[in-house]
Scaffold this motif. Structure first.
Motif, short mmCIF file in Angstrom:
data_model
loop_
_atom_site.label_atom_id
_atom_site.label_comp_id
_atom_site.label_asym_id
_atom_site.label_seq_id
_atom_site.Cartn_x
_atom_site.Cartn_y
_atom_site.Cartn_z
N ILE A 78 -20.92 -20.41 4.27
CA ILE A 78 -19.66 -19.64 4.07
C ILE A 78 -18.61 -20.04 5.48
O ILE A 78 -17.30 -20.34 5.07
CB ILE A 78 -19.86 -18.29 3.88
N ALA A 82 -13.33 -22.89 4.95
CA ALA A 82 -11.93 -22.82 5.11
C ALA A 82 -11.55 -24.00 6.09
O ALA A 82 -12.39 -24.55 6.76
CB ALA A 82 -11.57 -21.42 6.12
N LEU A 87 -7.49 -20.50 4.18
CA LEU A 87 -8.98 -20.24 3.27
C LEU A 87 -9.06 -21.38 2.27
O LEU A 87 -8.26 -22.13 1.79
CB LEU A 87 -8.68 -18.96 2.43
N HIS A 88 -10.61 -21.56 1.74
CA HIS A 88 -10.64 -22.36 0.74
C HIS A 88 -10.19 -21.82 -0.56
O HIS A 88 -9.90 -20.42 -0.62
CB HIS A 88 -12.28 -22.56 0.62
N GLN A 91 -12.11 -18.79 -1.93
CA GLN A 91 -12.21 -17.58 -0.94
C GLN A 91 -10.76 -16.83 -1.23
O GLN A 91 -10.72 -15.54 -1.25
CB GLN A 91 -12.16 -18.12 0.46
N GLN A 92 -9.49 -17.81 -1.27
CA GLN A 92 -8.19 -17.33 -1.42
C GLN A 92 -8.15 -16.46 -2.85
O GLN A 92 -7.60 -15.43 -2.81
CB GLN A 92 -7.19 -18.43 -1.42
N PHE A 94 -10.59 -15.18 -4.24
CA PHE A 94 -11.37 -13.84 -4.32
C PHE A 94 -10.72 -12.91 -3.61
O PHE A 94 -10.80 -11.59 -4.01
CB PHE A 94 -12.86 -14.13 -3.43
N GLN A 95 -9.88 -13.04 -2.69
CA GLN A 95 -9.07 -12.13 -1.66
C GLN A 95 -8.01 -11.57 -2.67
O GLN A 95 -7.78 -10.58 -2.80
CB GLN A 95 -8.29 -12.89 -0.61
N THR A 106 -20.79 -11.76 -0.99
CA THR A 106 -19.71 -12.55 -1.24
C THR A 106 -19.73 -14.22 -0.91
O THR A 106 -19.50 -14.88 -1.33
CB THR A 106 -18.41 -12.07 -0.51
N PRO A 107 -20.56 -14.31 0.41
CA PRO A 107 -20.72 -15.59 0.74
C PRO A 107 -21.31 -16.47 -0.16
O PRO A 107 -21.12 -17.50 -0.60
CB PRO A 107 -21.54 -15.53 2.08
N VAL A 110 -19.31 -16.89 -3.42
CA VAL A 110 -18.02 -17.98 -3.11
C VAL A 110 -18.70 -19.18 -3.36
O VAL A 110 -18.34 -20.20 -3.81
CB VAL A 110 -17.40 -17.76 -1.81
#
Ligand code: FAD
Ligand code: FES
Ligand code: FES
Lengths: 157, 280
Positions: A78, A82, A87-88, A91-92, A94-95, A106-107, A110
């Motif tokens: 993880i 990025a 962020l990847h 990741q973006q 998920f946010q 989460t890691p 993702v």
């Protein structure tokens, strides 16, 4: 019996050369030898997916792989997704979609999603649910995770 | 959980693997995908002194159409079976069963050879290979030997392979256009089958494999005999539990599994049989 074996593993693009015991699991190599603690151990029995990393681009459970099996390979954790502050896309997403609560799964979630989108760039909701069947989350109820992965798929370059 | 200590050797060829096995005998275990063996070693249910890693023996990772049958290298991973166009055309049952093994992470590592050699009655691929009438190719110090899948499984987690032998190839007769069905009953996604059924039916071959209905992967021979004797799929399916010895565990009793086998075999035959009866 069992001295150490030398391994060369690229972790997040950085070459590492180490002497390891053959029985050292990849997840412990990443956490204890390389010092990257983003990869979590949940069940330790290949069931929960918290320890998922990419091995040569494919999702694997690092609690069920020996570090020696990754010799000569490249591993992405993880920490390696990025690009600087950026962020990847997964990741973006998920946010933005609130695809996490406590963040423990989460890691792995993702990275499983990144692998899924490599293999299936335009997934249906069903594809995402099946594609993440190896990853458990105690918090979110999965809906936002699925939304996040579908959003990332749409926003992929 | 950490496995007990062992010596590690990595080999790149079948000859290298056979040489290591010859040297270490039953002290050694082959490591293919590791997705049955490593969990056992972590729980200290297995503690081989030497692990011979065959995970990179490239010559055993292939799916070939050889004319009348398909040849699949023992180290072909579940994921490769799942997406193989050759299997999709000539053995869709096997590709479909592979796509239901564990989860994507497991399928990225586990191999068909490991799945067969491990001889777990709860595994999906052995039942599919049995149903299709497959043959396994083993290589050892004395050369190559062909073992029909029906004669491969000896007991719980035990095959007829010698400690100095390696499974190198799986041969499946081409059953292009045959009807088929794979029924896997689980409570949750990603679980192992509580009971599973792999069925294939064509004008020339009918096979019904059972998952988790005994100490080894099994064929439902009574069902196939009844079908060949003219019974309807529904009637034949009532014989699904004949000759089985299903386990009782947290997921269900033996009697529950016998019932499930009858239901799932009926569903499997309803899906697999009419298709080809229509084109016969
Ligand atoms: C979380 C999880 C879920 C799973 N779910 C399922 C499921 O739903 N259905 C299912 O069918 N399976 C399931 N599996 C098992 C999975 O399919 C394994 O990959 C498979 O059973 C073993 O293959 P492997 O290549 O990993 O073998 P390994 O673990 O490397 O080896 C298994 C055994 O076979 C021997 N062996 C391996 N290759 C050879 C060879 N070529 N010749 C001779 N001996 C050999 C080894 O020495 C060892 O004894 C699951 C596994 C996990 C971890
Ligand atoms: S910690 Fe590896 S799968 Fe749960
Ligand atoms: S966010 Fe808490 S386990 Fe998934």
């Amino acid at each position: 019996m069992s001295g150490t074996v030398s391994v060369q593993i690229q972790v997040n693009g950085v070459p590492h050369a180490d002497q390891v015991e053959p029985r050292l699991l990849l997840v412990h190599y990443l956490r204890d030898v390389v010092g990257l603690t983003g990869t979590n151990v949940g069940c330790d029995t290949s069931s929960c997916g918290a320890c998922t990393v990419l091995l040569d681009g494919e999702s694997v459970k690092s609690c069920t792989l020996l570090a020696v099996q990754a010799d000569g390979c490249s591993v992405t954790t993880i920490e390696g997704l990025a690009c600087g502050e950026e962020l990847h896309p997964v990741q973006q997403a998920f946010q933005e979609e609130h695809g996490l609560q406590c963040g423990f799964c989460t890691p792995g979630m993702v990275l499983a999603a990144v692998s899924l989108l490599c293999e299936t760039p335009e997934p249906t909701e069903e594809d995402v649910r099946r594609g993440l069947e190896g990853n458990l989350c105690r918090c979110t109820g999965y809906h936002n995770i699925v939304r996040a992965v579908l959003r990332a798929a749409k926003e992929q370059p | 959980m950490i496995p007990s200590a062992f010596d590690y050797e990595r080999v790149d060829t079948v000859d290298g693997a056979l040489a290591s096995l010859a040297e270490h005998g039953d002290e050694a275990k082959l490591l293919a995908g590791g997705h049955s063996l490593i969990p056992l070693m972590k729980m200290r249910l297995a503690a081989p002194a030497v692990l011979v890693d065959v995970g990179r023996v490239q010559e055993l990772s292939f799916i070939r159409d050889t004319g009348d049958h398909l040849a699949i290298g023992a180290l072909t991973r579940h994921r490769d079976l799942e997406v193989s166009p050759v299997l999709a055309e000539h053995a869709p049952l096997l590709a479909h069963a592979a796509s239901h093994v564990g989860d994507p992470q497991v399928r990225h590592r586990g191999t068909i050879g490991g799945s067969l050699a491990h001889a777990d009655p709860a595994s999906d691929l052995p039942a599919a290979v049995l149903a299709m009438g497959g043959t396994l190719v083993a290589q050892g110090p004395g050369g190559e030997r062909l073992i029909p899948a029906t004669g491969f499984f000896r007991g719980f987690l035990e095959s007829v392979l010698e400690p100095t032998e390696m499974l190198v190839e799986i041969r499946i007769p081409k059953l292009t256009g045959a009807g088929w069905s794979f029924q896997k009953f689980t409570r949750r996604a990603q679980d192992w089958a509580i009971v599973g059924v792999a069925a294939v039916h064509s004008a020339t071959h009918t096979g019904v494999g059972l998952v988790n209905m005994g100490t080894t992967p099994l064929l439902a021979t009574a069902v196939v005999e009844a079908l060949e004797g003219g019974a309807s799929p529904e009637d034949a399916a009532t014989l699904a539990a004949v000759g089985t010895e299903p386990p009782t565990d947290d997921n269900g009793t033996a009697a529950y599994r016998e019932h499930l086998a009858r239901v799932l075999v009926r569903r499997a035959l309803q899906e697999a049989v009419p298709l080809t009866v229509a084109d016969d």
